[in-house]
Design a protein around this motif. Sequence first.
Motif, PDB file in Angstrom:
ATOM      1  N   SER A  29       0.821  -1.207   0.000  1.00 18.24           N
ATOM      2  CA  SER A  29       0.000   0.000   0.000  1.00 18.24           C
ATOM      3  C   SER A  29       0.859   1.263   0.000  1.00 18.24           C
ATOM      4  O   SER A  29       0.321   2.367  -0.025  1.00 18.24           O
ATOM      5  N   THR A  30       2.179   1.092   0.024  1.00 16.05           N
ATOM      6  CA  THR A  30       3.087   2.225   0.101  1.00 16.05           C
ATOM      7  C   THR A  30       4.399   1.871  -0.587  1.00 16.05           C
ATOM      8  O   THR A  30       4.721   0.699  -0.762  1.00 16.05           O
ATOM      9  N   SER A  31       5.165   2.881  -0.945  1.00 16.30           N
ATOM     10  CA  SER A  31       6.478   2.624  -1.545  1.00 16.30           C
ATOM     11  C   SER A  31       7.564   2.454  -0.490  1.00 16.30           C
ATOM     12  O   SER A  31       8.707   2.156  -0.824  1.00 16.30           O
ATOM     13  N   LEU A  32       7.230   2.621   0.775  1.00 12.67           N
ATOM     14  CA  LEU A  32       8.217   2.453   1.844  1.00 12.67           C
ATOM     15  C   LEU A  32       8.711   1.014   1.881  1.00 12.67           C
ATOM     16  O   LEU A  32       7.925   0.080   1.846  1.00 12.67           O
ATOM     17  N   ARG A  33      10.022   0.832   1.978  1.00 16.06           N
ATOM     18  CA  ARG A  33      10.595  -0.512   1.998  1.00 16.06           C
ATOM     19  C   ARG A  33      11.141  -0.889   3.368  1.00 16.06           C
ATOM     20  O   ARG A  33      11.523  -2.025   3.592  1.00 16.06           O
ATOM     21  N   ASN A  34      11.177   0.051   4.273  1.00 14.34           N
ATOM     22  CA  ASN A  34      11.698  -0.205   5.612  1.00 14.34           C
ATOM     23  C   ASN A  34      10.616   0.143   6.620  1.00 14.34           C
ATOM     24  O   ASN A  34      10.416   1.303   6.960  1.00 14.34           O
ATOM     25  N   VAL A  35       9.891  -0.863   7.076  1.00 12.75           N
ATOM     26  CA  VAL A  35       8.829  -0.689   8.059  1.00 12.75           C
ATOM     27  C   VAL A  35       9.155  -1.613   9.227  1.00 12.75           C
ATOM     28  O   VAL A  35       9.273  -2.824   9.054  1.00 12.75           O
ATOM     29  N   LEU A  36       9.312  -1.023  10.413  1.00 15.44           N
ATOM     30  CA  LEU A  36       9.777  -1.771  11.577  1.00 15.44           C
ATOM     31  C   LEU A  36       8.837  -1.583  12.761  1.00 15.44           C
ATOM     32  O   LEU A  36       8.415  -0.454  13.043  1.00 15.44           O
ATOM     33  N   GLY A  37       8.536  -2.664  13.461  1.00 13.65           N
ATOM     34  CA  GLY A  37       7.807  -2.558  14.716  1.00 13.65           C
ATOM     35  C   GLY A  37       8.706  -1.875  15.736  1.00 13.65           C
ATOM     36  O   GLY A  37       9.918  -2.111  15.761  1.00 13.65           O
ATOM     37  N   ALA A  38       8.137  -1.004  16.570  1.00 12.73           N
ATOM     38  CA  ALA A  38       8.944  -0.235  17.510  1.00 12.73           C
ATOM     39  C   ALA A  38       8.124   0.131  18.741  1.00 12.73           C
ATOM     40  O   ALA A  38       6.896   0.042  18.732  1.00 12.73           O
ATOM     41  N   ASP A  39       8.825   0.540  19.779  1.00 15.93           N
ATOM     42  CA  ASP A  39       8.209   1.054  21.001  1.00 15.93           C
ATOM     43  C   ASP A  39       8.732   2.463  21.237  1.00 15.93           C
ATOM     44  O   ASP A  39       9.928   2.732  21.041  1.00 15.93           O
ATOM     45  N   VAL A  40       7.860   3.354  21.681  1.00 15.90           N
ATOM     46  CA  VAL A  40       8.276   4.727  21.970  1.00 15.90           C
ATOM     47  C   VAL A  40       9.129   4.728  23.232  1.00 15.90           C
ATOM     48  O   VAL A  40       8.685   4.282  24.287  1.00 15.90           O
ATOM     49  N   ASN A  41      10.363   5.225  23.107  1.00 16.94           N
ATOM     50  CA  ASN A  41      11.288   5.314  24.243  1.00 16.94           C
ATOM     51  C   ASN A  41      11.217   6.667  24.940  1.00 16.94           C
ATOM     52  O   ASN A  41      11.381   6.752  26.151  1.00 16.94           O
ATOM     53  N   ALA A  42      11.031   7.740  24.158  1.00 20.09           N
ATOM     54  CA  ALA A  42      11.031   9.085  24.721  1.00 20.09           C
ATOM     55  C   ALA A  42      10.347  10.038  23.744  1.00 20.09           C
ATOM     56  O   ALA A  42      10.356   9.808  22.534  1.00 20.09           O
ATOM     57  N   ILE A  43       9.770  11.093  24.300  1.00  9.50           N
ATOM     58  CA  ILE A  43       9.176  12.161  23.498  1.00  9.50           C
ATOM     59  C   ILE A  43       9.704  13.474  24.053  1.00  9.50           C
ATOM     60  O   ILE A  43       9.567  13.756  25.243  1.00  9.50           O
ATOM     61  N   ARG A  44      10.335  14.266  23.180  1.00 11.85           N
ATOM     62  CA  ARG A  44      10.888  15.562  23.592  1.00 11.85           C
ATOM     63  C   ARG A  44      10.134  16.669  22.879  1.00 11.85           C
ATOM     64  O   ARG A  44       9.997  16.650  21.664  1.00 11.85           O
ATOM     65  N   GLU A  45       9.642  17.624  23.655  1.00  8.99           N
ATOM     66  CA  GLU A  45       8.907  18.755  23.094  1.00  8.99           C
ATOM     67  C   GLU A  45       9.879  19.810  22.578  1.00  8.99           C
ATOM     68  O   GLU A  45      10.902  20.080  23.198  1.00  8.99           O
ATOM     69  N   ALA A  46       9.529  20.406  21.437  1.00  7.73           N
ATOM     70  CA  ALA A  46      10.302  21.509  20.856  1.00  7.73           C
ATOM     71  C   ALA A  46       9.303  22.438  20.172  1.00  7.73           C
ATOM     72  O   ALA A  46       9.056  22.317  18.968  1.00  7.73           O
ATOM     73  N   GLY A  47       8.669  23.304  20.956  1.00  8.69           N
ATOM     74  CA  GLY A  47       7.619  24.152  20.411  1.00  8.69           C
ATOM     75  C   GLY A  47       6.442  23.300  19.979  1.00  8.69           C
ATOM     76  O   GLY A  47       5.930  22.495  20.749  1.00  8.69           O
ATOM     77  N   ARG A  48       6.058  23.422  18.712  1.00  5.75           N
ATOM     78  CA  ARG A  48       4.932  22.632  18.179  1.00  5.75           C
ATOM     79  C   ARG A  48       5.375  21.285  17.618  1.00  5.75           C
ATOM     80  O   ARG A  48       4.558  20.549  17.082  1.00  5.75           O
ATOM     81  N   LEU A  49       6.644  20.986  17.727  1.00  2.00           N
ATOM     82  CA  LEU A  49       7.174  19.713  17.232  1.00  2.00           C
ATOM     83  C   LEU A  49       7.437  18.774  18.390  1.00  2.00           C
ATOM     84  O   LEU A  49       7.646  19.188  19.520  1.00  2.00           O
ATOM     85  N   ARG A  50       7.464  17.473  18.057  1.00  2.00           N
ATOM     86  CA  ARG A  50       7.828  16.444  19.025  1.00  2.00           C
ATOM     87  C   ARG A  50       8.883  15.559  18.389  1.00  2.00           C
ATOM     88  O   ARG A  50       8.706  15.073  17.268  1.00  2.00           O
ATOM     89  N   TYR A  51       9.993  15.365  19.099  1.00  2.00           N
ATOM     90  CA  TYR A  51      11.025  14.414  18.684  1.00  2.00           C
ATOM     91  C   TYR A  51      10.728  13.118  19.414  1.00  2.00           C
ATOM     92  O   TYR A  51      10.772  13.062  20.639  1.00  2.00           O
ATOM     93  N   VAL A  52      10.379  12.094  18.653  1.00  2.00           N
ATOM     94  CA  VAL A  52       9.945  10.821  19.221  1.00  2.00           C
ATOM     95  C   VAL A  52      11.027   9.777  18.953  1.00  2.00           C
ATOM     96  O   VAL A  52      11.302   9.435  17.797  1.00  2.00           O
ATOM     97  N   ALA A  53      11.652   9.290  20.014  1.00  2.00           N
ATOM     98  CA  ALA A  53      12.675   8.238  19.897  1.00  2.00           C
ATOM     99  C   ALA A  53      11.980   6.896  20.042  1.00  2.00           C
ATOM    100  O   ALA A  53      11.235   6.674  21.000  1.00  2.00           O
TER     101      ALA A  53
END
Length: 108
Positions: free
Chosen positions: A47-71
């Motif tokens: 359903s997509t051209s993405l070739r790298n799709v990985l199961g993951a768990d959220v380790n951390a979320i860092r706020e930066a204004g209206r953005l979020r850096y999600v590890a």
Amino acid sequence: MGWVPRGYGRARGGGRFLSGDVPGVPAVGCVHPEAVILFGQAPAARSTSLRNVLGADVNAIREAGRLRYVAVGCDGFVLTAVITQAACEELGLRVGSEVHAAFKASAV
């Protein structure tokens, strides 16, 4: 995960990743946070051209204004995605949430 010769490897959650072709040589891949896409559920096959799709768990979320850096942890390595606050809220992301992280092979 480990090294997989010439081709695709498999990751937790049924995801795939491309591997190198130099036996016994560690590889390092860099993916810019803007190139990492997060899904609440795995996208349907073909359903997509993405070739790298990985199961993951959220380790951390860092706020930066209206953005979020999600590890996110993906079987022994960490990817960071930068998403909007609205996207983070819509996905209901919290530390420990299960997600699927994806990126195009050309982003590595």
